[in-house]
Design a protein around this motif. Structure first.
Motif, mmCIF file in Angstrom:
data_model
loop_
_atom_site.group_PDB
_atom_site.id
_atom_site.type_symbol
_atom_site.label_atom_id
_atom_site.label_comp_id
_atom_site.label_asym_id
_atom_site.label_seq_id
_atom_site.Cartn_x
_atom_site.Cartn_y
_atom_site.Cartn_z
ATOM 1 N N ARG A 199 12.869 -5.541 7.500
ATOM 2 C CA ARG A 199 13.544 -3.933 7.213
ATOM 3 C C ARG A 199 12.585 -3.084 7.019
ATOM 4 O O ARG A 199 12.642 -2.568 5.911
ATOM 5 C CB ARG A 199 14.654 -4.217 6.788
ATOM 6 N N TRP A 200 10.836 -3.303 6.816
ATOM 7 C CA TRP A 200 9.903 -2.374 6.185
ATOM 8 C C TRP A 200 9.335 -1.753 6.989
ATOM 9 O O TRP A 200 8.680 -0.455 7.198
ATOM 10 C CB TRP A 200 8.302 -3.451 6.025
ATOM 11 N N VAL A 201 9.752 -2.190 9.115
ATOM 12 C CA VAL A 201 9.970 -0.374 9.194
ATOM 13 C C VAL A 201 11.086 0.035 10.428
ATOM 14 O O VAL A 201 12.237 -0.814 9.641
ATOM 15 C CB VAL A 201 8.699 -0.909 10.409
ATOM 16 N N ASN A 216 0.704 -1.119 0.426
ATOM 17 C CA ASN A 216 0.269 -0.273 0.148
ATOM 18 C C ASN A 216 0.845 1.125 -0.711
ATOM 19 O O ASN A 216 0.951 2.271 -0.480
ATOM 20 C CB ASN A 216 -1.015 -0.555 0.788
ATOM 21 N N ALA A 217 1.389 1.258 0.810
ATOM 22 C CA ALA A 217 3.067 2.463 1.039
ATOM 23 C C ALA A 217 3.432 2.378 -0.400
ATOM 24 O O ALA A 217 3.719 3.730 -0.827
ATOM 25 C CB ALA A 217 3.971 2.315 2.392
ATOM 26 N N MET A 218 4.303 1.218 -1.319
ATOM 27 C CA MET A 218 5.276 1.699 -2.376
ATOM 28 C C MET A 218 3.912 1.761 -3.449
ATOM 29 O O MET A 218 4.536 3.280 -4.364
ATOM 30 C CB MET A 218 5.530 -0.024 -2.339
ATOM 31 N N LEU A 219 3.269 2.091 -3.513
ATOM 32 C CA LEU A 219 2.318 2.097 -4.683
ATOM 33 C C LEU A 219 1.850 3.819 -4.027
ATOM 34 O O LEU A 219 0.836 3.947 -4.750
ATOM 35 C CB LEU A 219 0.763 1.083 -4.738
ATOM 36 N N SER A 220 0.839 3.879 -2.993
ATOM 37 C CA SER A 220 -0.125 4.898 -2.603
ATOM 38 C C SER A 220 0.973 6.484 -2.500
ATOM 39 O O SER A 220 0.812 7.681 -2.809
ATOM 40 C CB SER A 220 -0.262 5.242 -1.166
ATOM 41 N N LEU A 221 2.829 6.182 -2.510
ATOM 42 C CA LEU A 221 3.515 7.224 -2.098
ATOM 43 C C LEU A 221 3.594 7.847 -3.555
ATOM 44 O O LEU A 221 3.874 9.094 -3.191
ATOM 45 C CB LEU A 221 4.429 7.141 -1.804
ATOM 46 N N HIS A 229 -3.397 -0.921 14.077
ATOM 47 C CA HIS A 229 -2.176 -0.674 12.997
ATOM 48 C C HIS A 229 -1.645 0.289 13.308
ATOM 49 O O HIS A 229 -1.202 0.953 11.723
ATOM 50 C CB HIS A 229 -3.938 -0.993 11.708
ATOM 51 N N GLN A 230 -2.238 1.233 14.260
ATOM 52 C CA GLN A 230 -1.988 2.632 13.470
ATOM 53 C C GLN A 230 0.070 2.553 13.884
ATOM 54 O O GLN A 230 0.422 3.256 12.471
ATOM 55 C CB GLN A 230 -1.722 3.566 14.508
ATOM 56 N N TRP A 231 0.464 2.183 14.574
ATOM 57 C CA TRP A 231 2.048 1.532 14.850
ATOM 58 C C TRP A 231 2.732 1.494 13.435
ATOM 59 O O TRP A 231 3.609 2.202 12.588
ATOM 60 C CB TRP A 231 2.774 1.072 15.710
ATOM 61 N N THR A 246 5.895 1.653 8.489
ATOM 62 C CA THR A 246 5.587 1.417 7.622
ATOM 63 C C THR A 246 6.270 2.274 6.161
ATOM 64 O O THR A 246 6.884 2.576 5.167
ATOM 65 C CB THR A 246 4.914 0.056 6.993
ATOM 66 N N PHE A 247 5.139 3.365 5.985
ATOM 67 C CA PHE A 247 5.132 4.486 5.409
ATOM 68 C C PHE A 247 6.427 5.276 5.495
ATOM 69 O O PHE A 247 7.045 5.793 4.670
ATOM 70 C CB PHE A 247 3.766 5.646 5.273
ATOM 71 N N ARG A 248 6.890 5.992 6.951
ATOM 72 C CA ARG A 248 8.373 6.984 6.879
ATOM 73 C C ARG A 248 9.083 5.760 6.177
ATOM 74 O O ARG A 248 9.584 6.375 5.448
ATOM 75 C CB ARG A 248 7.954 5.901 8.357
ATOM 76 N N LYS A 249 9.054 4.190 6.213
ATOM 77 C CA LYS A 249 10.185 3.779 6.101
ATOM 78 C C LYS A 249 9.839 3.880 4.796
ATOM 79 O O LYS A 249 11.584 3.670 3.497
ATOM 80 C CB LYS A 249 10.257 2.341 6.427
ATOM 81 N N ALA A 250 9.221 3.070 3.397
ATOM 82 C CA ALA A 250 8.954 3.343 2.919
ATOM 83 C C ALA A 250 9.496 4.581 1.639
ATOM 84 O O ALA A 250 9.671 4.462 0.411
ATOM 85 C CB ALA A 250 7.288 2.375 1.738
ATOM 86 N N ALA A 251 8.905 5.346 2.133
ATOM 87 C CA ALA A 251 8.992 7.090 1.965
ATOM 88 C C ALA A 251 10.394 7.143 1.741
ATOM 89 O O ALA A 251 10.727 7.450 0.416
ATOM 90 C CB ALA A 251 8.322 8.094 2.771
ATOM 91 N N ARG A 252 11.445 6.645 2.443
ATOM 92 C CA ARG A 252 13.442 6.678 3.031
ATOM 93 C C ARG A 252 13.194 6.162 1.199
ATOM 94 O O ARG A 252 13.585 6.740 0.804
ATOM 95 C CB ARG A 252 13.021 6.233 4.066
ATOM 96 N N ASP A 253 12.984 4.338 1.753
ATOM 97 C CA ASP A 253 13.248 4.157 0.374
ATOM 98 C C ASP A 253 13.039 4.647 -1.360
ATOM 99 O O ASP A 253 13.936 4.025 -2.021
ATOM 100 C CB ASP A 253 12.681 2.772 0.627
ATOM 101 N N LEU A 254 12.269 5.408 -1.462
ATOM 102 C CA LEU A 254 11.662 6.138 -2.275
ATOM 103 C C LEU A 254 12.217 7.422 -3.080
ATOM 104 O O LEU A 254 12.115 7.737 -3.753
ATOM 105 C CB LEU A 254 9.923 5.920 -2.581
ATOM 106 N N GLY A 255 12.992 7.413 -1.913
ATOM 107 C CA GLY A 255 13.593 8.397 -1.773
ATOM 108 C C GLY A 255 13.490 9.776 -1.301
ATOM 109 O O GLY A 255 13.615 11.347 -1.485
ATOM 110 N N TYR A 256 11.635 10.350 -0.664
ATOM 111 C CA TYR A 256 10.748 10.858 -0.507
ATOM 112 C C TYR A 256 10.901 11.180 0.463
ATOM 113 O O TYR A 256 10.027 11.522 1.936
ATOM 114 C CB TYR A 256 9.702 10.937 -0.528
ATOM 115 N N GLN A 257 11.901 11.561 0.700
ATOM 116 C CA GLN A 257 12.431 12.405 2.421
ATOM 117 C C GLN A 257 11.489 13.542 2.720
ATOM 118 O O GLN A 257 11.647 13.816 3.979
ATOM 119 C CB GLN A 257 13.746 12.120 2.956
ATOM 120 N N ASP A 258 11.096 14.221 1.985
ATOM 121 C CA ASP A 258 10.771 15.695 2.475
ATOM 122 C C ASP A 258 8.390 15.636 3.198
ATOM 123 O O ASP A 258 8.125 15.982 3.595
ATOM 124 C CB ASP A 258 9.963 16.463 1.434
#
Length: 138
Positions: free
Chosen positions: A136-138, A21-26, A45-47, A52-64
């Motif tokens: 290593r997804w979180v 979801n993170a990798m497709l939504s971001l 599911h909040q934590w 997961t979204f924070r790590k996926a953003a970093r993996d995709l280079g979306y640090q902002d």
């Protein structure tokens, strides 16, 4: 939905996991120029969703990108009671009561089912956090 915050939304429906979801939504959010993302999910599911979204953003280079999490109401039913009813029928236990009715059984069974459902979600989330940590997804 009624009670939802105003503003643009993306509902990604192809994923089968929070990571997918993170990798497709971001990328969809990035295309729209969004940097502040609100994740709407259950209390359990909040934590994992936030990490997961924070790590996926970093993996995709979306640090902002920044994330907040909003919980759906605790009484929202994600099909849990229906799932328990299907299991009961599959096990030959018959149909479980839909709502408290005459006699003591529905009054005793429904709170027990609610507690069982909450325990199931809690245990499932703990296992998912362990799996996501191992990958290593979180």
């Amino acid at each position: 939905r009624e009670g939802a915050a105003p503003g643009p939304r993306v509902l990604e429906e192809a994923s089968t996991s929070t990571r997918e979801n993170a990798m497709l939504s971001l990328p969809m959010a990035r295309q729209r120029g969004w940097t502040k993302i609100a994740l709407v999910t259950s209390q359990f599911h909040q934590w994992r969703a936030w990490h997961t979204f924070r790590k996926a953003a970093r993996d995709l280079g979306y640090q902002d990108m920044q994330f907040t999490v909003a919980a759906v109401p605790p009484d929202a039913d994600f099909g849990g009671l229906q799932l328990l009813q299907e299991w009961a029928r599959t096990l030959g236990l018959g149909a479980l009561p839909e709502a408290p009715g005459p006699g003591p059984l529905p009054l005793l069974v429904l709170p027990a089912l609610d507690s069982l459902l909450r325990l199931f979600h809690f245990a499932r989330e703990l296992l998912a956090i362990a799996l996501y940590a191992a990958r290593r997804w979180v």
